[in-house]
Motif scaffolding. Structure first.
Motif, PDB file in Angstrom:
ATOM      1  N   UNK A   4       0.865  -1.184   0.000  1.00 33.18           N
ATOM      2  CA  UNK A   4       0.000   0.000   0.000  1.00 33.18           C
ATOM      3  C   UNK A   4       0.897   1.228   0.000  1.00 33.18           C
ATOM      4  N   UNK A   5       0.532   2.231  -0.786  1.00 38.31           N
ATOM      5  CA  UNK A   5       1.261   3.505  -0.782  1.00 38.31           C
ATOM      6  C   UNK A   5       0.256   4.638  -0.820  1.00 38.31           C
ATOM      7  N   UNK A   6       0.402   5.583   0.094  1.00 32.60           N
ATOM      8  CA  UNK A   6      -0.410   6.800   0.104  1.00 32.60           C
ATOM      9  C   UNK A   6       0.518   7.965  -0.173  1.00 32.60           C
ATOM     10  N   UNK A   7       0.106   8.824  -1.089  1.00 31.47           N
ATOM     11  CA  UNK A   7       0.947   9.952  -1.482  1.00 31.47           C
ATOM     12  C   UNK A   7       0.195  11.241  -1.189  1.00 31.47           C
ATOM     13  N   UNK A   8       0.879  12.176  -0.508  1.00 33.76           N
ATOM     14  CA  UNK A   8       0.293  13.482  -0.210  1.00 33.76           C
ATOM     15  C   UNK A   8       1.232  14.548  -0.741  1.00 33.76           C
ATOM     16  N   UNK A   9       0.660  15.550  -1.415  1.00 36.72           N
ATOM     17  CA  UNK A   9       1.462  16.642  -1.959  1.00 36.72           C
ATOM     18  C   UNK A   9       1.260  17.894  -1.111  1.00 36.72           C
ATOM     19  N   UNK A  10       2.366  18.458  -0.648  1.00 37.39           N
ATOM     20  CA  UNK A  10       2.360  19.718   0.086  1.00 37.39           C
ATOM     21  C   UNK A  10       3.285  20.674  -0.636  1.00 37.39           C
ATOM     22  N   UNK A  15       5.012  13.429  -0.219  1.00 32.79           N
ATOM     23  CA  UNK A  15       5.343  12.602   0.934  1.00 32.79           C
ATOM     24  C   UNK A  15       4.585  11.301   0.765  1.00 32.79           C
ATOM     25  N   UNK A  16       5.299  10.202   0.929  1.00 33.84           N
ATOM     26  CA  UNK A  16       4.720   8.891   0.680  1.00 33.84           C
ATOM     27  C   UNK A  16       4.727   8.083   1.965  1.00 33.84           C
ATOM     28  N   UNK A  39      13.524   6.424   2.231  1.00 35.55           N
ATOM     29  CA  UNK A  39      13.139   6.792   3.583  1.00 35.55           C
ATOM     30  C   UNK A  39      13.679   8.158   3.946  1.00 35.55           C
ATOM     31  N   UNK A  40      12.872   8.954   4.615  1.00 33.85           N
ATOM     32  CA  UNK A  40      13.317  10.267   5.089  1.00 33.85           C
ATOM     33  C   UNK A  40      14.250  10.081   6.275  1.00 33.85           C
ATOM     34  N   UNK A  41      13.838   9.259   7.219  1.00 34.19           N
ATOM     35  CA  UNK A  41      14.631   9.010   8.420  1.00 34.19           C
ATOM     36  C   UNK A  41      15.458   7.744   8.234  1.00 34.19           C
ATOM     37  N   UNK A  42      16.702   7.805   8.628  1.00 28.72           N
ATOM     38  CA  UNK A  42      17.549   6.620   8.585  1.00 28.72           C
ATOM     39  C   UNK A  42      17.203   5.721   9.771  1.00 28.72           C
ATOM     40  N   UNK A  43      17.691   4.505   9.750  1.00 32.41           N
ATOM     41  CA  UNK A  43      17.490   3.601  10.891  1.00 32.41           C
ATOM     42  C   UNK A  43      18.087   4.206  12.157  1.00 32.41           C
TER      43      UNK A  43
END
Length: 194
Positions: A4-10, A15-16, A39-43
Motif C-alpha cells: 500500500x502507498x499513500x501519497x500526499x502533496x504539500x 510525501x509517501x 526513507x526520510x529518516x535513517x534507521x
C-alpha cells in the motif's frame, strides 16, 4: 493487502507513506524503483527517536512503576534497545515488556507512549533498532534511602566507585578520589519565603 502507498502533496513536495508486508522494516525495491522513493529518516534516526520516546515516557511515569523498574528504568530501556530488537507498531508488546514490564491495556504509561510515538513519527514505522544509534549514558546517578545522591561519570564505575552488597538489601558504596574539587552547602529552598 500486501503493498500500500499513500501519497500526499504539500507545496509541490510529495510525501509517501508505504506499507509493504513483504519487507516490514524498509521500503521494498519495488516501491523504491517504481515511486523513486527513499526513507526520510535513517534507521539511526528512528532508533535514536525511539530511545528518546521510551526514556521520556519512563521519566514522566517513574513513580507508577514497581521499585524493581523504577530504580534503573533508563538503563533497562537502553539495554533492551541495544539488543537490536525489531520495532513493529502492530506488535509493540515485546518492546513494552522489555522496557517497562507488563502494562495493562488502559495504563497511562501506554497512552503517553502512543502519543509520543505518533509525535516522533514512529507510530507507523517498522524497523530493526540500530544499537550504534542508542545513546550510551555519560552520567550515572545513585540515590539512597538516607537522602544521599551520587552523580558520576559512567567510566568511573568500578575503579572510582565501588559497590558492595550488604545483608538485608543494603549496600556499601566506596568512593576513591585523588582530591575533592567541590564541597559546599546546598540551601533549603523548600520553605516558603515571607
Amino acid at each position: 493487502m500486501q503493498k500500500v502507498a499513500l501519497i500526499r502533496f504539500d507545496d509541490g513536495t510529495a510525501k509517501i507513506v508505504v506499507r509493504d508486508r513483504s519487507q516490514p522494516d524498509g521500503i521494498s525495491d519495488y516501491f523504491a524503483k517504481f515511486l523513486y522513493a527513499k526513507r526520510i529518516n535513517t534507521l539511526e534516526d528512528m532508533s535514536g527517536k525511539l530511545a528518546e520516546v521510551l526514556t521520556e515516557t519512563f521519566k514522566k511515569h517513574r513513580e507508577a512503576f514497581p521499585e524493581s523498574i523504577r530504580r534503573n528504568g533508563t538503563e533497562r530501556i537502553l539495554d533492551a534497545l541495544r539488543s537490536e530488537p525489531s520495532y513493529d507498531p502492530e506488535n509493540i508488546e515485546p518492546l513494552i515488556n522489555a522496557a517497562f514490564g507488563p502494562l495493562s491495556a488502559d495504563s497511562p504509561v501506554r497512552k503517553t507512549l502512543e502519543k509520543a510515538l505518533d509525535r516522533a513519527g514512529l507510530s507507523e514505522e517498522s524497523f530493526t533498532v540500530s544499537a550504534a544509534a542508542v545513546p550510551r549514558p555519560r552520567k550515572r546517578q545513585i540515590r539512597t534511602n538516607e537522602g544521599v545522591q551520587i552523580i558520576f561519570d559512567q567510566d568511573a564505575s568500578g575503579h572510582t566507585i565501588k559497590r558492595d552488597p550488604l545483608a538485608g538489601g543494603g549496600e556499601r558504596i566506596t568512593i576513591t578520589t585523588s582530591g575533592v574539587t567541590f564541597d559546599d552547602a546546598e540551601p533549603d529552598d523548600s520553605r516558603r519565603r515571607n
